[in-house]
Design a protein around this motif. Structure first.
Motif, short mmCIF file in Angstrom:
data_model
loop_
_atom_site.label_atom_id
_atom_site.label_comp_id
_atom_site.label_asym_id
_atom_site.label_seq_id
_atom_site.Cartn_x
_atom_site.Cartn_y
_atom_site.Cartn_z
N ALA A 69 22.44 -7.32 23.06
CA ALA A 69 21.17 -7.72 23.51
C ALA A 69 21.22 -7.67 24.88
CB ALA A 69 20.85 -9.07 23.01
N LEU A 70 22.63 -8.17 25.49
CA LEU A 70 22.65 -8.34 26.88
C LEU A 70 22.69 -6.99 27.58
CD1 LEU A 70 23.05 -10.01 29.26
CD2 LEU A 70 25.70 -10.30 28.92
N ARG A 71 23.36 -6.07 26.88
CA ARG A 71 23.81 -4.70 27.43
C ARG A 71 22.27 -3.85 27.53
NH1 ARG A 71 23.14 0.53 24.07
NH2 ARG A 71 24.29 1.95 25.21
N ASP A 72 21.50 -4.32 26.38
CA ASP A 72 20.05 -3.74 26.60
C ASP A 72 19.36 -4.10 27.68
OD1 ASP A 72 20.80 -2.25 24.03
OD2 ASP A 72 19.57 -3.24 22.90
N ALA A 73 19.45 -5.33 27.81
CA ALA A 73 18.67 -6.07 29.12
C ALA A 73 19.09 -5.59 30.39
CB ALA A 73 18.74 -7.55 28.96
N VAL A 74 20.62 -5.30 30.58
CA VAL A 74 21.02 -4.90 31.81
C VAL A 74 20.71 -3.47 32.04
CG1 VAL A 74 23.33 -4.22 32.95
CG2 VAL A 74 23.04 -6.58 31.60
N GLN A 75 20.64 -2.43 30.80
CA GLN A 75 20.25 -1.10 31.07
C GLN A 75 18.56 -1.10 31.46
OE1 GLN A 75 21.46 1.02 27.72
NE2 GLN A 75 23.57 1.40 28.62
N LYS A 76 18.01 -1.94 30.88
CA LYS A 76 16.70 -2.02 31.08
C LYS A 76 16.07 -2.10 32.63
CE LYS A 76 11.87 -4.01 29.57
NZ LYS A 76 11.58 -5.12 28.90
N ASP A 77 16.97 -3.12 33.27
CA ASP A 77 16.90 -3.37 34.68
C ASP A 77 17.46 -2.24 35.53
OD1 ASP A 77 15.71 -5.84 34.38
OD2 ASP A 77 17.65 -7.07 34.37
N LEU A 78 18.73 -1.90 35.32
CA LEU A 78 19.50 -1.00 36.20
C LEU A 78 19.39 0.42 35.82
CD1 LEU A 78 22.70 -2.92 36.65
CD2 LEU A 78 20.62 -3.11 37.90
N GLY A 79 19.23 0.76 34.36
CA GLY A 79 19.20 2.14 34.11
C GLY A 79 20.22 2.48 32.64
N PRO A 80 19.81 3.78 32.06
CA PRO A 80 20.29 3.70 30.54
C PRO A 80 21.83 3.91 30.92
CG PRO A 80 19.11 5.77 31.36
CD PRO A 80 19.08 4.63 32.48
N ASP A 81 22.44 4.38 31.78
CA ASP A 81 23.78 4.54 31.85
C ASP A 81 24.88 3.33 32.54
OD1 ASP A 81 23.54 6.97 30.46
OD2 ASP A 81 23.02 8.08 32.46
N LYS A 82 24.20 2.52 32.97
CA LYS A 82 24.95 1.43 33.68
C LYS A 82 25.54 0.40 32.74
CE LYS A 82 23.27 2.96 37.79
NZ LYS A 82 24.30 3.45 38.62
N THR A 83 26.74 0.01 33.18
CA THR A 83 27.64 -1.26 32.56
C THR A 83 27.64 -2.13 33.16
OG1 THR A 83 29.63 -0.43 33.45
CG2 THR A 83 28.77 0.96 31.62
N PHE A 84 28.20 -3.34 32.49
CA PHE A 84 28.54 -4.58 33.08
C PHE A 84 29.50 -4.40 34.53
CE2 PHE A 84 28.09 -7.12 28.94
CZ PHE A 84 26.65 -6.47 28.77
N LYS A 138 16.36 -17.49 47.04
CA LYS A 138 16.13 -16.41 47.83
C LYS A 138 15.04 -15.38 47.04
CE LYS A 138 20.51 -16.09 50.06
NZ LYS A 138 21.75 -15.24 50.49
N ASN A 139 14.88 -15.62 45.71
CA ASN A 139 13.83 -14.54 44.91
C ASN A 139 13.20 -15.49 44.27
OD1 ASN A 139 15.05 -11.74 45.73
ND2 ASN A 139 16.68 -13.13 45.31
N PRO A 140 12.19 -16.24 44.47
CA PRO A 140 11.54 -17.06 43.63
C PRO A 140 10.40 -16.53 42.56
CG PRO A 140 10.37 -17.22 45.94
CD PRO A 140 11.75 -16.26 46.18
N SER A 141 10.75 -15.86 41.74
CA SER A 141 10.11 -15.25 40.83
C SER A 141 10.70 -15.32 39.36
CB SER A 141 9.80 -13.72 41.15
OG SER A 141 11.02 -13.18 41.20
N LYS A 142 10.17 -15.28 38.28
CA LYS A 142 10.78 -15.45 37.09
C LYS A 142 11.53 -14.35 36.76
CE LYS A 142 9.33 -16.06 32.15
NZ LYS A 142 10.38 -15.05 31.48
N ALA A 143 11.19 -13.03 37.16
CA ALA A 143 12.18 -11.78 36.74
C ALA A 143 13.69 -12.16 37.71
CB ALA A 143 11.20 -10.56 37.40
N ALA A 144 13.45 -12.82 38.79
CA ALA A 144 14.65 -12.70 39.63
C ALA A 144 15.45 -13.79 38.84
CB ALA A 144 14.34 -13.15 40.89
N THR A 145 14.58 -14.87 38.27
CA THR A 145 15.55 -16.01 37.56
C THR A 145 16.12 -15.65 36.36
OG1 THR A 145 13.91 -17.57 38.58
CG2 THR A 145 15.30 -18.52 36.54
N ASP A 146 15.29 -14.69 35.42
CA ASP A 146 15.88 -14.28 34.35
C ASP A 146 17.11 -13.29 34.60
OD1 ASP A 146 14.13 -15.46 33.16
OD2 ASP A 146 13.07 -13.61 32.78
N ARG A 147 17.08 -12.47 35.72
CA ARG A 147 18.15 -11.59 35.97
C ARG A 147 19.38 -12.33 36.42
NH1 ARG A 147 16.95 -6.24 39.80
NH2 ARG A 147 15.64 -6.02 38.23
N PHE A 148 19.23 -13.27 37.07
CA PHE A 148 20.30 -14.38 37.75
C PHE A 148 21.20 -14.73 36.37
CE2 PHE A 148 22.16 -18.32 39.28
CZ PHE A 148 22.88 -17.93 40.24
#
Length: 276
Positions: A31-46, A76-86
């Motif tokens: 699940a974490l890997r899918d979320a990261v790739q959704k943010d950064l791209g399909p080939d990105k790793t941790f 520095k990024n007051p948004s829900k998307a930034a909070t989830d990414r953090f």
């Protein structure tokens, strides 16, 4: 059809067995890997997200995390998307600084599985009550359709075997095409006509056996059609049209009109006995 069904069950059993092999920790990584790739791209790793090598030590990973967290901090990024990414960044570091890192590296080397278990997909794509009810409705209609189709096919084969058996019994000891009455091994009596028509005799009445009256079911024979129509006639108060055709599940003999009644044989006259 039975062979195909068996193969489907075998494939499902294999997939379920594979899904059962994944631990809760594995599913968290998926699940974490899918979320990261959704943010950064399909080939990105941790490691790509932290901008470190796979051989990086815990200290190097912690240093990279502090640097990255300053950029992604919610202050520095007051948004829900930034909070989830953090929050995801913290989970990524937690994986790479624990025994889960070895498991994550294993999937990087050997590939992440396509089938991850129904609970994994349910947690990601959790359906609402309406979706579940529609799915169950369609699934029930599909199962009903194939059950009716299988039943009609079996009944058609059974009737065909009875017709052929009756013809063999009728014409094995005589000329083909002659009218004969035969009793088969099932204890029932049939009349075989010169045209090849075979009729069941029940209480001195003939009922024709007609393979064409065993209809192949359609989607209108399932609850996909019958349930909405039943509700429609109930709400509107209208009467549904009468159905005179034979049902697709093979109940044709009881619904057919009898062809004709057999004429009883005349009683034999018995004369007076002669005295010796």
């Amino acid at each position: 059809m039975l062979l195909t069904t068996r193969r489907v069950f075998i494939v499902l059993a294999v997939l379920i067995g594979l899904a059962a092999a994944w631990s809760p920790e594995d599913r968290e990584i998926f699940a974490l890997r899918d979320a990261v790739q959704k943010d950064l791209g399909p080939d990105k790793t941790f490691y790509d997200w932290l901008n470190v090598e796979r051989s990086a030590s815990d200290g190097e990973i912690a240093k990279a995390y502090r640097k990255m967290s300053q950029k992604l901090h919610p202050d520095k990024n007051p948004s829900k998307a930034a909070t989830d990414r953090f929050a995801r960044l913290g989970l990524v570091v937690k994986v790479l600084r624990s025994e889960k890192r070895e498991r994550y590296d294993f999937f990087l080397d050997h590939g992440f599985p396509m089938w991850k278990g129904t609970d994994y997909y349910y947690s990601r794509y959790r359906p609402g009550l309406g979706t579940v009810l529609v799915f169950l409705y369609l699934l029930s209609a599909t199962a009903q359709y194939w059950f009716k189709r299988l039943t009609a096919s079996q009944h058609r084969k059974h009737m065909s075997s009875i017709i052929e058996e009756a013809k063999d019994h009728a014409w094995s000891g005589g000329m083909p095409g002659s009218q004969r009455k035969v009793t088969l091994s099932n204890g029932k009596t049939f009349m075989v006509h010169p045209t090849g028509q075979v009729n069941l005799i029940d209480e001195n009445v003939e009922y024709p056996l007609n393979l064409h009256e065993i209809q192949t079911p359609t989607w209108k024979d399932t609850i996909l059609y019958t349930l909405p129509m039943m509700l429609y006639y109930k709400v509107s108060g209208k009467q549904p049209p009468s159905q005179d055709h034979a049902s697709s599940d093979g109940n044709t003999l009881a619904e057919n009109e009898p062809k004709k009644k057999l004429k009883p044989k005349p009683a034999q006259k018995v004369g007076p006995r002669r005295r010796k």
